[in-house]
Design an enzyme around this catalytic site. Structure first.
Site, mmCIF file in Angstrom:
data_model
loop_
_atom_site.group_PDB
_atom_site.id
_atom_site.type_symbol
_atom_site.label_atom_id
_atom_site.label_comp_id
_atom_site.label_asym_id
_atom_site.label_seq_id
_atom_site.Cartn_x
_atom_site.Cartn_y
_atom_site.Cartn_z
ATOM 1 N N CYS A 1 69.712 -3.495 44.411
ATOM 2 C CA CYS A 1 70.350 -2.439 44.072
ATOM 3 C C CYS A 1 69.735 -1.871 45.227
ATOM 4 O O CYS A 1 70.898 -0.899 45.390
ATOM 5 C CB CYS A 1 69.773 -1.865 42.529
ATOM 6 N N ASP A 2 69.138 -1.671 46.195
ATOM 7 C CA ASP A 2 69.027 -1.083 47.651
ATOM 8 C C ASP A 2 70.235 -1.024 48.304
ATOM 9 O O ASP A 2 70.393 -0.557 48.695
ATOM 10 C CB ASP A 2 67.390 -1.241 48.224
ATOM 11 N N ALA A 3 70.636 -2.498 47.682
ATOM 12 C CA ALA A 3 71.478 -2.564 49.401
ATOM 13 C C ALA A 3 72.799 -1.630 48.322
ATOM 14 O O ALA A 3 73.653 -1.539 49.309
ATOM 15 C CB ALA A 3 72.025 -4.280 49.145
ATOM 16 N N LEU A 4 72.908 -1.570 47.635
ATOM 17 C CA LEU A 4 74.574 -0.495 46.946
ATOM 18 C C LEU A 4 74.125 1.041 47.849
ATOM 19 O O LEU A 4 75.069 1.863 47.334
ATOM 20 C CB LEU A 4 74.084 -0.445 45.933
ATOM 21 N N PHE A 5 73.366 1.670 48.437
ATOM 22 C CA PHE A 5 73.273 2.592 49.088
ATOM 23 C C PHE A 5 73.047 2.581 50.771
ATOM 24 O O PHE A 5 74.082 2.816 51.498
ATOM 25 C CB PHE A 5 71.895 3.072 48.878
#
Length: 370
Positions: free
Chosen positions: A158-162
């Site tokens: 989910c970090d990738a979405l930032f």
């Protein structure tokens, strides 16, 4: 004075003191933002979170710092911060970090595009355009499942979405070429379909946390969801609010905002395990700052009801500033990780500063800053 009147007087005193403590002055917001920004620049190579060497200037950790620092630069009354940021880009010839597909290594592209907007120097964004064009025409065939070959060549955490989607959205905005938006939206939807828990309106960090419990609760990492929540804002800032793409992101944003409102701790932060605050009482400022940023932005945009959400922003901001040292270091930033853990008053990280500065820009606007 009878007993009941004494109790009422005491409660009024407590309420008055609490309200006073929560008041936010925009000039005080800028003062503490400046202090935190200056401390971070002065300690840019510092080791405050257990790692044994400084992060590479193009690493995602610093990329997240720059996302907040460039917002602060736009507020500051001199170009000191823009010059510091521009110097980093120039030294590295405006290249993204080393891994072509990995979202973390795209993060610094957000800074480059924001600097391009100020200076109108195409050299600042050409390497990012070239790399993203390559990715579009040679898209990863990897699975989103963890532990499959080249799995992080796509956004399966989910970090990738930032880290990456806002770069695609910004590139779309400054070039007018919709292919960047279309590619990003397709990949964002794939990640959301995979990691978003519709019942809880939160994202799993990655596949490893699905179906697992921590003290009987589902595991939703605070900073991980903060990455997503702030990333949604940074994407929507680049889109036409009337577009179908904007409305897709807005739908997720509203669901997350409503959930975050419900699970904020009485102290004002968000627990490292969002549904397990009883088991993670230690404050954590990076996830909290991203959430404050996102909620304040929503109020400022007229998306979230001010009466409903402003008290949450107040509590969140006041708990954040209570963890800034007199020198300007933001404490209680959880070290690099992927799950709920520990944080300490004397530990910080550059991405925590970036989150704090992002939050400050929207809190400043919310309380009357011009």
């Amino acid at each position: 004075m009878n007993k009941s009147n004494t109790i009422i007087a005491f409660l009024m005193l407590v309420l008055t003191a609490h309200t006073h403590a929560q008041e936010i002055n925009p000039s005080e917001v800028t003062k503490i933002m400046e202090k935190v920004a200056n401390w971070q620049i002065d300690n840019f190579q510092g080791l405050y979170s257990g790692h044994d060497k400084p992060h590479h200037p193009l690493d995602w950790t610093n990329g997240a710092l720059y996302v907040g620092m460039v917002k602060w630069a736009a507020m500051a009354n001199n170009d000191k911060y823009y010059e510091w940021l521009k110097d980093i880009g120039q030294k590295h010839e405006w290249q993204l970090h080393s891994r072509k597909y990995h979202a973390d290594d795209h993060t610094v592209g957000q800074l480059y595009i924001d600097l391009y907007r100020k200076y109108q120097d195409k050299a600042m964004i050409e390497p990012t355009k070239e790399q993203f064009n390559f990715i579009m025409y040679h898209p990863s065939q990897s699975s989103l499942h963890w532990n499959t070959p080249f799995h992080q060549d796509r956004w399966n955490w989910c970090d990738a979405l930032f880290m990456s989607p806002p770069v695609w959205a910004k590139l779309y905005n400054v070039t007018g070429d919709k292919k960047y938006l279309d590619f990003m939206l397709t990949e964002f939807k794939a990640t959301t379909d995979f990691l978003f828990d519709k019942k809880e309106s939160l994202y799993y960090r990655d596949e490893n946390y699905m179906g697992k419990l921590d003290n009987g609760t589902k595991i939703f990492w605070s900073r991980g969801n903060g990455w997503v929540f702030a990333g949604l804002v940074n994407v929507m800032n680049e889109l036409d609010p009337q577009s179908k793409e904007y409305k897709y992101f807005l739908n997720i944003y509203k669901k997350m905002a409503a959930k975050l409102l419900k699970i904020q701790t009485p102290e004002g932060h968000w627990a490292m395990s969002l549904l397990g605050q009883k088991f993670y009482p230690t404050p954590e400022t990076s996830g909290t700052a991203f959430n404050v940023y996102g909620l304040a932005w929503g109020i400022n945009q007229g998306i979230l009801d001010k009466n409903t959400y402003a008290p949450s922003v107040k509590k969140g901001w006041n708990t954040l500033i209570s963890h800034v040292t007199p020198e300007g270091m933001l404490g209680y930033v959880q070290p690099i990780g992927a799950a709920p853990g520990k944080a300490w008053a004397d530990k910080t990280e550059v991405y925590g500063t970036g989150a704090f500065l992002s939050a400050g820009t929207e809190v400043y606007k919310l309380y009357g800053g011009k």
